[in-house]
Design a protein around this motif. Structure first.
Motif, mmCIF file in Angstrom:
data_model
loop_
_atom_site.group_PDB
_atom_site.id
_atom_site.type_symbol
_atom_site.label_atom_id
_atom_site.label_comp_id
_atom_site.label_asym_id
_atom_site.label_seq_id
_atom_site.Cartn_x
_atom_site.Cartn_y
_atom_site.Cartn_z
ATOM 1 N N SER A 68 -29.712 -17.178 7.856
ATOM 2 C CA SER A 68 -29.461 -18.037 9.185
ATOM 3 C C SER A 68 -29.139 -17.370 10.774
ATOM 4 O O SER A 68 -28.506 -16.385 10.068
ATOM 5 C CB SER A 68 -29.120 -19.101 8.752
ATOM 6 O OG SER A 68 -27.681 -18.650 8.779
ATOM 7 N N LYS A 99 -26.630 -18.378 11.869
ATOM 8 C CA LYS A 99 -24.948 -18.669 11.679
ATOM 9 C C LYS A 99 -24.679 -16.891 10.924
ATOM 10 O O LYS A 99 -24.151 -15.928 11.460
ATOM 11 C CB LYS A 99 -24.490 -19.952 11.591
ATOM 12 C CG LYS A 99 -23.261 -19.229 10.798
ATOM 13 C CD LYS A 99 -22.375 -20.680 10.690
ATOM 14 C CE LYS A 99 -20.555 -20.490 9.783
ATOM 15 N NZ LYS A 99 -20.497 -22.596 9.723
ATOM 16 N N GLU A 133 -20.134 -25.503 12.692
ATOM 17 C CA GLU A 133 -21.130 -25.563 11.496
ATOM 18 C C GLU A 133 -22.567 -26.581 11.895
ATOM 19 O O GLU A 133 -22.462 -26.763 13.154
ATOM 20 C CB GLU A 133 -19.906 -27.503 11.424
ATOM 21 C CG GLU A 133 -18.730 -27.190 10.678
ATOM 22 C CD GLU A 133 -18.357 -28.494 9.987
ATOM 23 O OE1 GLU A 133 -18.538 -29.401 10.199
ATOM 24 O OE2 GLU A 133 -17.092 -28.319 9.658
ATOM 25 N N LYS A 134 -22.756 -26.213 11.151
ATOM 26 C CA LYS A 134 -24.724 -26.845 11.326
ATOM 27 C C LYS A 134 -25.196 -27.838 10.869
ATOM 28 O O LYS A 134 -24.634 -28.100 9.290
ATOM 29 C CB LYS A 134 -25.485 -26.028 10.772
ATOM 30 C CG LYS A 134 -26.922 -25.446 11.560
ATOM 31 C CD LYS A 134 -27.389 -24.699 11.519
ATOM 32 C CE LYS A 134 -29.532 -24.787 11.615
ATOM 33 N NZ LYS A 134 -30.111 -23.605 11.235
ATOM 34 N N LYS A 183 -31.330 -31.056 14.946
ATOM 35 C CA LYS A 183 -30.692 -30.061 14.219
ATOM 36 C C LYS A 183 -30.087 -30.592 15.415
ATOM 37 O O LYS A 183 -29.544 -30.509 16.797
ATOM 38 C CB LYS A 183 -31.462 -28.895 14.582
ATOM 39 C CG LYS A 183 -32.430 -28.305 13.171
ATOM 40 C CD LYS A 183 -33.240 -27.041 13.117
ATOM 41 C CE LYS A 183 -34.343 -27.528 12.705
ATOM 42 N NZ LYS A 183 -34.884 -26.692 12.152
ATOM 43 N N TYR A 194 -25.020 -28.289 16.289
ATOM 44 C CA TYR A 194 -23.712 -27.269 15.766
ATOM 45 C C TYR A 194 -22.976 -28.280 16.789
ATOM 46 O O TYR A 194 -23.048 -28.239 17.725
ATOM 47 C CB TYR A 194 -24.163 -25.912 16.594
ATOM 48 C CG TYR A 194 -25.097 -25.437 15.970
ATOM 49 C CD1 TYR A 194 -24.603 -24.439 14.903
ATOM 50 C CD2 TYR A 194 -26.534 -24.143 16.407
ATOM 51 C CE1 TYR A 194 -25.104 -23.515 13.658
ATOM 52 C CE2 TYR A 194 -26.843 -24.282 16.034
ATOM 53 C CZ TYR A 194 -26.663 -22.734 14.355
ATOM 54 O OH TYR A 194 -27.777 -21.998 13.924
#
Length: 346
Positions: free
Chosen positions: A232, A234, A327-328, A336, A338
């Motif tokens: 991912s 992140k 945080e996603k 989507k 973050y």
């Protein structure tokens, strides 16, 4: 490398055109006659680019080093320092014979001999080979009476010399220590300077190992790599941060310690090792499993090890650490997002 103290002793200049295009070669029959002030200015311009060059190369030939022409010429020149002119002629002829790609531009070739050149705290003899391919128009003013005469001339900007090679009289049996630069290193025609003319291969020292290990690590992380091993965004940022931090915090590299520190997961570690094997095979060299870390290579790579989340074409988020504060998620409409936590706003 200190370039403020004069160490340029002799200089020969020739012209080599593109042999494939039927262009001529002009060979000078005498060395450049210049005073110490002019030689110092030339020296500063010729050597300026090498101050920031840390890669080291060596002359190489697939059969035997003695068959590398420039190596043999340099070896003879170091042995007979007074014979710069005739050896500069054969170097220029060799460059002309190597200039067969149709896009190679003709230009002046400078062959120089340096004495007592300071490199890494020691004094060495060195041979410089430079080529200028591009010129710029400049204004030449001559004071006459109470006015000026103006003319336009073509010349070379000392800061924009196209190609350079510095051969240091060190490690002769291994092909010398060689530094190069090429401001026109685009396309197949650029290979003629390093490979066809000079015949160089990169030394596998700590700079080489550090630079390539960081490059393959970045490629592995940012491409999310092999099938079945998605990483991912992140996780990519976190791994990039851990990678560069490891190299900044340690004096020596250990493949097992590095892999555990950065990737932790055994499946990702196995994937990284397979990727590394493919990287060295593709580039036709080896990287040691353990080696001293080069601070210069880390500094160079740190500029491109940017931890950036690119979100569509609207946002770039630069992350310098603490990926646990991100945080996603996905909202009820499928968008989507973050979520970023912070203490203060600067």
């Amino acid at each position: 490398m200190n370039i403020e103290t004069q160490c340029l002793k002799n200089l020969a200049v020739h012209y080599t055109g593109n042999k494939n295009n039927g262009e001529p070669i002009y060979l000078s029959d005498k060395l450049i006659d210049a005073n110490d002030e002019t030689l110092l200015l030339l020296q500063q311009g010729l050597l300026q680019k090498f101050i920031s060059v840390h890669e080291r190369y060596s002359f190489y030939h697939i059969q035997s080093l003695q068959y590398n022409e420039v190596y043999s010429y340099c070896k003879e020149l170091f042995a007979k320092a007074t014979d710069l002119l005739p050896l500069s002629v054969v170097i220029a002829r060799h460059l002309y014979e190597s200039s067969v790609h149709p896009k190679i531009k003709g230009g002046e070739v400078y062959v120089c001999l340096f004495e007592n050149l300071p490199v890494e705290g020691r004094m060495y003899r060195a041979i410089g080979i430079f080529k200028t391919e591009h010129k710029a128009a400049y204004i030449d003013l001559e004071k006459k009476g109470r006015g000026f005469n103006l003319s336009i001339k073509d010349g070379v900007e000392m800061s924009k010399i196209d190609k350079g090679c510095l051969v240091i009289d060190k490690n002769e049996m291994a092909g010398y220590d060689v530094m190069i630069f090429d401001n026109q290193n685009r396309g197949d025609e650029a290979l003629y300077w390093k490979e066809l003319f000079l015949g160089l291969q990169q030394q596998q020292n700590e700079f080489h190992n550090t630079n390539h290990l960081l490059t393959l690590t970045k490629q592995f992380i940012t491409t999310s790599t092999e099938a079945g091993m998605p990483i991912s965004k992140k996780e990519q940022v976190e791994m990039l941060n851990k990678s560069i931090t490891y190299f900044k915090s340690n004096e020596a590299f250990d493949i097992n310690e590095f892999s555990q520190s950065v990737f932790a997961d055994e499946d990702v570690i196995d994937s990284f090792r397979r990727f590394g094997s493919g990287y060295v095979a593709k580039n036709n060299f080896e990287i040691a499993a353990g080696f001293p870390i080069s601070a210069e290579a880390v500094k160079k790579q740190a500029r491109i090890f940017k931890s950036v989340l690119k979100l569509d074409k609207n946002f770039h988020i630069y992350i310098h650490g603490r990926t646990d504060l991100i945080e996603k998620g996905v909202d009820e409409n499928g968008r989507k997002f973050y979520k970023i936590f912070y203490q203060s706003e600067e």
